[in-house]
Scaffold this motif. Structure first.
Motif, PDB file in Angstrom:
ATOM      1  N   CYS A   1      25.206  56.892  54.068  1.00 53.14           N
ATOM      2  CA  CYS A   1      25.878  55.602  54.139  1.00 53.14           C
ATOM      3  C   CYS A   1      24.843  54.500  53.987  1.00 53.14           C
ATOM      4  CB  CYS A   1      26.654  55.447  55.449  1.00 53.14           C
ATOM      5  SG  CYS A   1      25.634  55.485  56.925  1.00 53.14           S
ATOM      6  N   VAL A   2      25.255  53.398  53.384  1.00 55.23           N
ATOM      7  CA  VAL A   2      24.369  52.257  53.167  1.00 55.23           C
ATOM      8  C   VAL A   2      24.190  51.499  54.479  1.00 55.23           C
ATOM      9  CG1 VAL A   2      24.125  50.037  51.991  1.00 55.23           C
ATOM     10  CG2 VAL A   2      24.968  52.038  50.740  1.00 55.23           C
ATOM     11  N   VAL A   3      22.945  51.158  54.781  1.00 60.54           N
ATOM     12  CA  VAL A   3      22.618  50.321  55.943  1.00 60.54           C
ATOM     13  C   VAL A   3      22.216  48.948  55.390  1.00 60.54           C
ATOM     14  CG1 VAL A   3      21.154  50.051  57.970  1.00 60.54           C
ATOM     15  CG2 VAL A   3      21.835  52.346  57.214  1.00 60.54           C
ATOM     16  N   PRO A   4      23.048  47.921  55.549  1.00 58.85           N
ATOM     17  CA  PRO A   4      22.774  46.632  54.880  1.00 58.85           C
ATOM     18  C   PRO A   4      21.400  46.054  55.185  1.00 58.85           C
ATOM     19  CG  PRO A   4      25.032  46.671  55.699  1.00 58.85           C
ATOM     20  CD  PRO A   4      24.365  47.912  56.223  1.00 58.85           C
ATOM     21  N   TRP A   5      20.936  46.146  56.435  1.00 58.92           N
ATOM     22  CA  TRP A   5      19.650  45.524  56.745  1.00 58.92           C
ATOM     23  C   TRP A   5      18.478  46.273  56.111  1.00 58.92           C
ATOM     24  CZ3 TRP A   5      15.858  48.164  59.282  1.00 58.92           C
ATOM     25  CH2 TRP A   5      16.229  49.185  60.150  1.00 58.92           C
ATOM     26  N   LEU A   6      18.652  47.556  55.820  1.00 54.30           N
ATOM     27  CA  LEU A   6      17.617  48.269  55.079  1.00 54.30           C
ATOM     28  C   LEU A   6      17.534  47.746  53.649  1.00 54.30           C
ATOM     29  CD1 LEU A   6      18.040  52.001  56.210  1.00 54.30           C
ATOM     30  CD2 LEU A   6      16.071  50.512  56.623  1.00 54.30           C
ATOM     31  N   ASN A   7      18.695  47.439  53.075  1.00 52.40           N
ATOM     32  CA  ASN A   7      18.711  46.849  51.737  1.00 52.40           C
ATOM     33  C   ASN A   7      17.988  45.501  51.745  1.00 52.40           C
ATOM     34  OD1 ASN A   7      19.901  47.076  48.924  1.00 52.40           O
ATOM     35  ND2 ASN A   7      20.673  45.068  49.542  1.00 52.40           N
TER      36      ASN A   7
ATOM     37  N   GLN B   1      33.618  68.361  54.004  1.00 49.24           N
ATOM     38  CA  GLN B   1      33.054  69.354  54.921  1.00 49.24           C
ATOM     39  C   GLN B   1      32.402  68.715  56.143  1.00 49.24           C
ATOM     40  OE1 GLN B   1      33.499  72.618  54.506  1.00 49.24           O
ATOM     41  NE2 GLN B   1      34.619  72.232  52.607  1.00 49.24           N
ATOM     42  N   VAL B   2      31.822  67.518  55.954  1.00 47.66           N
ATOM     43  CA  VAL B   2      31.123  66.850  57.048  1.00 47.66           C
ATOM     44  C   VAL B   2      31.659  65.435  57.200  1.00 47.66           C
ATOM     45  CG1 VAL B   2      28.901  66.057  57.931  1.00 47.66           C
ATOM     46  CG2 VAL B   2      29.025  68.192  56.643  1.00 47.66           C
ATOM     47  N   LYS B   3      32.052  65.092  58.417  1.00 45.16           N
ATOM     48  CA  LYS B   3      32.481  63.736  58.726  1.00 45.16           C
ATOM     49  C   LYS B   3      31.893  63.345  60.076  1.00 45.16           C
ATOM     50  CE  LYS B   3      36.857  63.984  56.184  1.00 45.16           C
ATOM     51  NZ  LYS B   3      38.328  63.854  56.250  1.00 45.16           N
ATOM     52  N   GLY B   4      31.610  62.052  60.243  1.00 45.95           N
ATOM     53  CA  GLY B   4      31.056  61.660  61.524  1.00 45.95           C
ATOM     54  C   GLY B   4      30.807  60.177  61.610  1.00 45.95           C
ATOM     55  N   VAL B   5      30.341  59.783  62.781  1.00 47.66           N
ATOM     56  CA  VAL B   5      29.988  58.395  63.059  1.00 47.66           C
ATOM     57  C   VAL B   5      28.584  58.373  63.644  1.00 47.66           C
ATOM     58  CG1 VAL B   5      30.560  56.312  64.356  1.00 47.66           C
ATOM     59  CG2 VAL B   5      32.405  57.765  63.484  1.00 47.66           C
ATOM     60  N   LEU B   6      27.720  57.543  63.056  1.00 47.41           N
ATOM     61  CA  LEU B   6      26.353  57.397  63.538  1.00 47.41           C
ATOM     62  C   LEU B   6      26.120  55.942  63.922  1.00 47.41           C
ATOM     63  CD1 LEU B   6      24.453  59.348  60.720  1.00 47.41           C
ATOM     64  CD2 LEU B   6      25.373  60.263  62.845  1.00 47.41           C
ATOM     65  N   THR B   7      25.324  55.721  64.953  1.00 45.89           N
ATOM     66  CA  THR B   7      24.960  54.370  65.367  1.00 45.89           C
ATOM     67  C   THR B   7      23.440  54.231  65.281  1.00 45.89           C
ATOM     68  OG1 THR B   7      26.847  54.251  66.874  1.00 45.89           O
ATOM     69  CG2 THR B   7      25.086  52.652  67.190  1.00 45.89           C
ATOM     70  N   LEU B   8      23.001  53.336  64.398  1.00 40.66           N
ATOM     71  CA  LEU B   8      21.579  53.090  64.197  1.00 40.66           C
ATOM     72  C   LEU B   8      21.242  51.714  64.733  1.00 40.66           C
ATOM     73  CD1 LEU B   8      18.818  53.859  62.914  1.00 40.66           C
ATOM     74  CD2 LEU B   8      19.640  52.807  60.796  1.00 40.66           C
ATOM     75  N   GLN B   9      20.330  51.670  65.712  1.00 39.35           N
ATOM     76  CA  GLN B   9      19.850  50.407  66.260  1.00 39.35           C
ATOM     77  C   GLN B   9      18.344  50.336  66.051  1.00 39.35           C
ATOM     78  OE1 GLN B   9      21.162  50.189  70.348  1.00 39.35           O
ATOM     79  NE2 GLN B   9      23.196  49.470  69.787  1.00 39.35           N
ATOM     80  N   GLY B  10      17.915  49.486  65.126  1.00 44.46           N
ATOM     81  CA  GLY B  10      16.493  49.427  64.802  1.00 44.46           C
ATOM     82  C   GLY B  10      16.023  50.762  64.255  1.00 44.46           C
ATOM     83  N   ASP B  11      15.053  51.370  64.943  1.00 46.11           N
ATOM     84  CA  ASP B  11      14.524  52.658  64.484  1.00 46.11           C
ATOM     85  C   ASP B  11      15.146  53.840  65.224  1.00 46.11           C
ATOM     86  OD1 ASP B  11      13.440  52.469  66.973  1.00 46.11           O
ATOM     87  OD2 ASP B  11      11.356  52.479  66.343  1.00 46.11           O
ATOM     88  N   ALA B  12      16.186  53.590  66.017  1.00 46.35           N
ATOM     89  CA  ALA B  12      16.744  54.648  66.876  1.00 46.35           C
ATOM     90  C   ALA B  12      18.179  54.973  66.501  1.00 46.35           C
ATOM     91  CB  ALA B  12      16.677  54.229  68.344  1.00 46.35           C
ATOM     92  N   LEU B  13      18.432  56.265  66.278  1.00 44.49           N
ATOM     93  CA  LEU B  13      19.809  56.753  66.214  1.00 44.49           C
ATOM     94  C   LEU B  13      20.239  57.013  67.650  1.00 44.49           C
ATOM     95  CD1 LEU B  13      19.883  59.283  63.248  1.00 44.49           C
ATOM     96  CD2 LEU B  13      21.408  57.336  63.562  1.00 44.49           C
ATOM     97  N   CYS B  14      21.084  56.134  68.181  1.00 42.62           N
ATOM     98  CA  CYS B  14      21.417  56.235  69.593  1.00 42.62           C
ATOM     99  C   CYS B  14      22.741  56.964  69.827  1.00 42.62           C
ATOM    100  CB  CYS B  14      21.452  54.849  70.241  1.00 42.62           C
ATOM    101  SG  CYS B  14      22.496  53.669  69.413  1.00 42.62           S
ATOM    102  N   GLN B  15      23.517  57.177  68.781  1.00 38.80           N
ATOM    103  CA  GLN B  15      24.751  57.950  68.911  1.00 38.80           C
ATOM    104  C   GLN B  15      25.005  58.712  67.619  1.00 38.80           C
ATOM    105  OE1 GLN B  15      27.590  54.798  69.968  1.00 38.80           O
ATOM    106  NE2 GLN B  15      27.864  55.772  71.954  1.00 38.80           N
ATOM    107  N   ALA B  16      25.530  59.896  67.745  1.00 34.08           N
ATOM    108  CA  ALA B  16      25.951  60.684  66.589  1.00 34.08           C
ATOM    109  C   ALA B  16      27.118  61.553  67.007  1.00 34.08           C
ATOM    110  CB  ALA B  16      24.804  61.545  66.069  1.00 34.08           C
ATOM    111  N   ASP B  17      28.167  61.500  66.238  1.00 36.36           N
ATOM    112  CA  ASP B  17      29.375  62.287  66.508  1.00 36.36           C
ATOM    113  C   ASP B  17      29.795  62.917  65.195  1.00 36.36           C
ATOM    114  OD1 ASP B  17      32.360  62.809  66.944  1.00 36.36           O
ATOM    115  OD2 ASP B  17      31.719  62.161  68.932  1.00 36.36           O
ATOM    116  N   ILE B  18      29.651  64.235  65.068  1.00 36.74           N
ATOM    117  CA  ILE B  18      29.762  64.901  63.775  1.00 36.74           C
ATOM    118  C   ILE B  18      30.774  66.037  63.847  1.00 36.74           C
ATOM    119  CG2 ILE B  18      28.481  66.207  62.014  1.00 36.74           C
ATOM    120  CD1 ILE B  18      25.942  64.781  63.122  1.00 36.74           C
ATOM    121  N   ASN B  19      31.607  66.113  62.805  1.00 43.51           N
ATOM    122  CA  ASN B  19      32.543  67.223  62.636  1.00 43.51           C
ATOM    123  C   ASN B  19      32.152  67.997  61.380  1.00 43.51           C
ATOM    124  OD1 ASN B  19      34.451  66.721  64.835  1.00 43.51           O
ATOM    125  ND2 ASN B  19      34.961  64.857  63.705  1.00 43.51           N
TER     126      ASN B  19
END
Length: 219
Positions: free
Chosen positions: A181-187, A2-20
């Motif tokens: 989605c897993v963010v490796p640097w958060l791990n 139902q939901v697909k998309g691409v997110l870009t996380l840089q540090g503490d900022a979501l600078c891009q989000a593209d969601i279907n």
């Protein structure tokens, strides 16, 4: 599906989000993305960073030649540092509970182009080492059906059937979609928090052992 998309996380900022988003009731496909001039700050990461900075300050705000005078002084310092490290870790492991009106009034709703439909709510948050996106689909409650209206309280994730009032209109959540989605640097960060706390505790244990020897007086 139902939901697909691409997110870009840089540090503490979501600078891009593209969601279907595929609407279940009519299979209509909706597409929305962050405006090019917008970024969304994730408060959890900001708070965690602030707690780490405070822990570093506690450790570094003495003269380089400073000598600790007692074991108790070291224990108090370690307690203060561990408190900040624990708070930092907890901000990543425990997302904030929000009411649906709080989500609806969030600045996040103004981040997208085209604008979100009035029957769609979105929320981003961190849970452990994952970046989570939740999409709520709503339907308007008609006056004849609001006799059993019971507004939902705060929650990390609201289930279908949750009701709320916003802008003089009552709504009910009809569908909930959550993707993550897993963010490796958060791990890595969570591992480092655990190791740091263990090192602090080991130092405390050593101080306590030495203090017990120091205070021992044979009869």
């Amino acid at each position: 599906d139902q939901v697909k998309g691409v997110l870009t996380l840089q540090g503490d900022a979501l600078c891009q989000a593209d969601i279907n988003l595929k609407m279940p009731r009519n299979n209509q496909l909706l597409h929305f993305a962050f405006r090019e001039d917008k970024q969304w700050k994730l408060q959890q990461i900001q708070d965690a960073r602030n707690h780490v900075n405070q822990a570093i300050y506690l450790l570094m705000n003495r003269d380089v030649n400073y000598q600790f005078k007692t074991g108790l002084e070291v224990l108090k310092l370690m307690d203060a540092v561990m408190l900040q490290l624990s708070r930092a870790r907890n901000r990543l492991t425990t997302p904030a509970t929000l009411t649906l009106p709080e989500i609806a009034s969030s600045g996040l709703t103004k981040m997208f182009t085209p604008a979100l439909p009035p029957d769609i709510l979105v929320n981003f948050y961190i849970n452990l080492n994952k970046l989570c996106l939740t999409v709520y689909q709503l339907h308007v409650l008609q006056p004849s059906t609001t006799k059993n209206f019971k507004p939902a309280g705060g929650s990390i994730l609201h289930n279908p059937g949750a009701m709320f009032e916003f802008g003089n209109q009552r709504y009910e959540v009809s569908h909930v979609h959550k993707v993550e989605c897993v963010v490796p640097w958060l791990n890595d960060a969570l591992v480092f928090f655990t190791v740091s706390l263990q090192l602090c505790q080991q130092l405390k244990d050593k101080i306590s052992v030495f203090s017990s020897y120091w205070n021992y007086r044979p009869y």
